[in-house]
Design an enzyme around this catalytic site. Structure first.
Site, PDB file in Angstrom:
ATOM      1  N   CYS A 221       0.814  -1.226   0.000  1.00 11.94           N
ATOM      2  CA  CYS A 221       0.000   0.000   0.000  1.00 11.94           C
ATOM      3  C   CYS A 221       0.846   1.274   0.000  1.00 11.94           C
ATOM      4  O   CYS A 221       0.829   2.027  -0.978  1.00 11.94           O
ATOM      5  CB  CYS A 221      -0.911   0.013   1.213  1.00 11.94           C
ATOM      6  SG  CYS A 221      -2.119  -1.299   1.177  1.00 11.94           S
TER       7      CYS A 221
HETATM    8  N1  LIG Z   1      -2.290  -6.337   1.659  1.00 13.83           N
HETATM    9  C1  LIG Z   1      -2.762  -5.299   2.314  1.00 13.83           C
HETATM   10  O1  LIG Z   1      -2.437  -5.094   3.478  1.00 13.83           O
HETATM   11  C2  LIG Z   1      -3.735  -4.342   1.676  1.00 13.83           C
HETATM   12  C3  LIG Z   1      -4.362  -3.404   2.504  1.00 13.83           C
HETATM   13  C4  LIG Z   1      -5.280  -2.546   1.965  1.00 13.83           C
HETATM   14  C5  LIG Z   1      -5.538  -2.582   0.595  1.00 13.83           C
HETATM   15  N2  LIG Z   1      -4.911  -3.486  -0.199  1.00 13.83           N
HETATM   16  C6  LIG Z   1      -5.254  -3.504  -1.618  1.00 13.83           C
HETATM   17  O2  LIG Z   1      -6.099  -4.636  -1.857  1.00 13.83           O
HETATM   18  C7  LIG Z   1      -5.855  -5.150  -3.169  1.00 13.83           C
HETATM   19  C8  LIG Z   1      -5.470  -6.606  -3.091  1.00 13.83           C
HETATM   20  O3  LIG Z   1      -4.258  -6.711  -2.360  1.00 13.83           O
HETATM   21  P1  LIG Z   1      -3.778  -8.046  -1.695  1.00 13.83           P
HETATM   22  O4  LIG Z   1      -2.712  -7.657  -0.739  1.00 13.83           O
HETATM   23  O5  LIG Z   1      -4.924  -8.848  -1.188  1.00 13.83           O
HETATM   24  O6  LIG Z   1      -3.155  -8.789  -2.970  1.00 13.83           O
HETATM   25  P2  LIG Z   1      -2.696 -10.320  -3.063  1.00 13.83           P
HETATM   26  O7  LIG Z   1      -1.657 -10.371  -4.112  1.00 13.83           O
HETATM   27  O8  LIG Z   1      -2.398 -10.853  -1.704  1.00 13.83           O
HETATM   28  O9  LIG Z   1      -3.986 -11.065  -3.578  1.00 13.83           O
HETATM   29  C9  LIG Z   1      -4.547 -10.844  -4.819  1.00 13.83           C
HETATM   30  C10 LIG Z   1      -5.196 -12.141  -5.280  1.00 13.83           C
HETATM   31  O10 LIG Z   1      -5.857 -11.861  -6.517  1.00 13.83           O
HETATM   32  C11 LIG Z   1      -5.676 -12.977  -7.355  1.00 13.83           C
HETATM   33  N3  LIG Z   1      -5.938 -12.547  -8.720  1.00 13.83           N
HETATM   34  C12 LIG Z   1      -5.157 -11.860  -9.562  1.00 13.83           C
HETATM   35  N4  LIG Z   1      -5.800 -11.633 -10.722  1.00 13.83           N
HETATM   36  C13 LIG Z   1      -7.032 -12.175 -10.582  1.00 13.83           C
HETATM   37  C14 LIG Z   1      -8.161 -12.266 -11.437  1.00 13.83           C
HETATM   38  N5  LIG Z   1      -8.175 -11.735 -12.653  1.00 13.83           N
HETATM   39  N6  LIG Z   1      -9.243 -12.908 -10.967  1.00 13.83           N
HETATM   40  C15 LIG Z   1      -9.245 -13.460  -9.741  1.00 13.83           C
HETATM   41  N7  LIG Z   1      -8.210 -13.418  -8.898  1.00 13.83           N
HETATM   42  C16 LIG Z   1      -7.126 -12.774  -9.314  1.00 13.83           C
HETATM   43  C17 LIG Z   1      -4.260 -13.433  -7.078  1.00 13.83           C
HETATM   44  O11 LIG Z   1      -4.071 -14.782  -7.474  1.00 13.83           O
HETATM   45  C18 LIG Z   1      -4.199 -13.258  -5.560  1.00 13.83           C
HETATM   46  O12 LIG Z   1      -4.614 -14.415  -4.873  1.00 13.83           O
HETATM   47  C19 LIG Z   1      -4.776  -4.251  -3.783  1.00 13.83           C
HETATM   48  O13 LIG Z   1      -5.392  -3.237  -4.503  1.00 13.83           O
HETATM   49  C20 LIG Z   1      -4.091  -3.666  -2.553  1.00 13.83           C
HETATM   50  O14 LIG Z   1      -3.480  -2.439  -2.834  1.00 13.83           O
HETATM   51  C21 LIG Z   1      -4.013  -4.373   0.322  1.00 13.83           C
END
Ligand SMILES: NC(=O)c1ccc[n+]([C@@H]2O[C@H](COP(=O)([O-])OP(=O)(O)OC[C@H]3O[C@@H](n4cnc5c(N)ncnc54)[C@H](O)[C@@H]3O)[C@@H](O)[C@H]2O)c1
Length: 446
Positions: free
Chosen positions: A282
């Site tokens: 983030c």
């Molecule tokens: N990790 C954090 O602490 C956090 C906190 C707040 C916001 N976010 C935001 O949340 C969002 C997700 O982050 P995250 O950390 O969970 O990412 P992540 O990489 O842990 O998980 C993303 C998941 O999406 C899957 N994926 C990718 N393309 C896909 C598709 N077309 N269809 C279905 N699944 C698909 C991947 O295989 C993966 O399992 C991002 O925008 C991030 O900036 C993350």
């Protein structure tokens, strides 16, 4: 409580009643650090949840009732699967079974630090042929203001269905803080902005039973901007203390002591702490989404750029301190055995994405150091977009510590016993104030 829809349509009323009765089926797309806890929260909140991920291994694990995220308890996943309230799939045809679809796919930066929205685009394109009338779509991925309406909406409307009439659309930023024992999805207030009043009402109704507080805002752009403001605020304040660290260090003043004293002020000051550089999915990324979007309006985001410059210089700052410490010990970086303690991007998590540990290791390696690391949460360095290091975590024994010329604390996991580590280490460079209270000439705090 009956939902009050401003401009009721039979589709909206139908969905509202399924939400109210909790018979609405919720799909969560992207079962990562954000999507999996969210899916779990919806399932515990009484909805039937279908988790969707293109990663078939993750799906297979979930179906077996296993978890692949450290702080998500496998027993809870297994219980949900057995109860029938949670199922996982990689088959997009199954979206037709669901009433609300929540998108939590990655939003990284590209090579030139521009937003990489390819995951949202692909998800929209994948959903499009399976959309049906009466569904609510909510984007949760962090992004710049305008993404929901300017990018996702047109992709979804290519299905022939019209947003606000045939399906409903909202944005709600994910504010997950992995590793935080006080706050999880359930008790972090949810900011929600709908494309229109009906979408807004439906989205609020969907989340209201599963989270402790909902914060309606006037539209998707405000909700998107809210998340960017939160993360920019953190990035800028961390940059401020990182810069002051260098200044105070030159003056012989301990910044940690200064912050501890300053935060006794009961108002007008919030403590931020210096460190080896930003990490995670983030704070190092999201502000640059805004920078990119602002350029389209001919505007610059100077605070963000400056904060980025200062924070990104931190790994080099750490490497310089390591080189000085080794030099004072009569050694060169070249040929020295250096161990990084903690490679996760923050304390007590198993997520190494964007961790400054990688840049620090690569910088030291490029100067001839022989690198190793120890992190109980990250047994092997995963493949990263921008880093090529392939190492396994080493066991932390007295012999191993004594065989290192320098140990660099990058992440201060709670399991680390610092008095014990210091006792067995020849030289320790501490970027987290983890050795506070321990007095030893072998410690260099930076
Ligand atoms: N990790 C954090 O602490 C956090 C906190 C707040 C916001 N976010 C935001 O949340 C969002 C997700 O982050 P995250 O950390 O969970 O990412 P992540 O990489 O842990 O998980 C993303 C998941 O999406 C899957 N994926 C990718 N393309 C896909 C598709 N077309 N269809 C279905 N699944 C698909 C991947 O295989 C993966 O399992 C991002 O925008 C991030 O900036 C993350």
């Amino acid at each position: 409580m009956t939902l009050q829809l401003a401009a009721p349509s039979s589709l909206a009323e139908d969905l509202a009643s399924r939400i109210e009765l909790r018979t609405a089926r919720v799909a969560v797309v992207g079962l990562g650090y954000v999507g999996l806890p969210l899916a779990e929260t919806f399932a515990w909140g009484g909805y039937t949840v279908l988790g969707f991920d293109i990663d078939v291994e993750k799906v297979a694990k979930l179906k077996r009732g296993e978890s692949y995220i450290g702080h998500i308890c496998p027993e809870r996943v297994a219980e949900l699967v057995q109860s029938g309230r949670f199922d996982a799939t990689s088959d997009p045809v199954r979206f037709v079974e669901t009433d609300a679809i929540i998108i939590c796919v990655p939003t990284p930066l590209g090579e030139a630090r521009e937003p990489d929205l390819s995951y949202i685009i692909k998800t929209g394109e994948m959903l499009r042929p399976h959309l049906r009338k009466g569904q609510l779509i909510v984007l949760e991925s962090t992004t710049y203001p305008g993404t929901t309406e300017e990018l996702l909406l047109p992709i979804l409307e290519e299905s022939g269905l019209k947003a606000g009439e045939d399906f409903f659309l909202a944005y709600s930023p994910e504010r997950e803080d992995p590793g935080n024992r006080d706050f999880a999805t359930r008790n972090i207030p949810k900011v929600i902005g709908g494309l229109d009043e009906v979408s807004q009402t439906l989205a609020l109704a969907l989340y209201e039973p599963v989270v402790d507080g909902i914060v309606p805002v006037s539209g998707t752009r405000v909700a998107e901007a809210c998340k960017i403001l939160e993360n920019t605020y953190r990035a800028v304040n961390i940059a401020l203390v990182n810069e002051l660290k260098g200044v105070f260090n030159a003056m012989g003043i301990d910044i940690w002591e200064v912050i501890a004293a300053a935060k006794t002020k009961p108002f007008g000051f919030q403590a931020f702490y210096p460190g080896p550089g930003l990490g995670g999915h983030c704070i190092p990324i999201d502000p640059f989404y805004l920078t990119w979007a602002a350029r389209k309006y001919g505007l610059n985001t100077r605070f963000i750029e400056l904060a980025g410059e200062i924070n990104m210089a931190m790994p080099q700052y750490v490497v310089d301190r390591v080189a000085e410490a080794l030099n004072d010990d009569g050694k060169a970086v070249k040929g020295s055995n250096v161990c990084i303690l903690g490679v996760a991007y923050k304390k007590d998590v198993d997520d190494p994405r964007e961790s400054p540990a990688f840049t620090i290791m690569e910088l030291l390696q490029s100067r001839g150091a022989r690198m190793s690391y120890h992190d109980p949460h990250v047994p092997t360095l995963p493949r990263m977009r921008h880093h090529k290091l392939r190492l396994d975590s080493q066991e932390l024994t007295p012999e191993f510590l004594r065989s290192r010329d320098c140990v660099v604390v990058v992440t201060d996991h709670s399991v680390f016993n610092f008095p014990w580590i210091v006792r067995h280490t020849r030289l320790i460079v501490d970027t987290r104030n983890a050795t506070a209270g321990i007095s030893s000439p072998r410690i260099v705090r930076c």
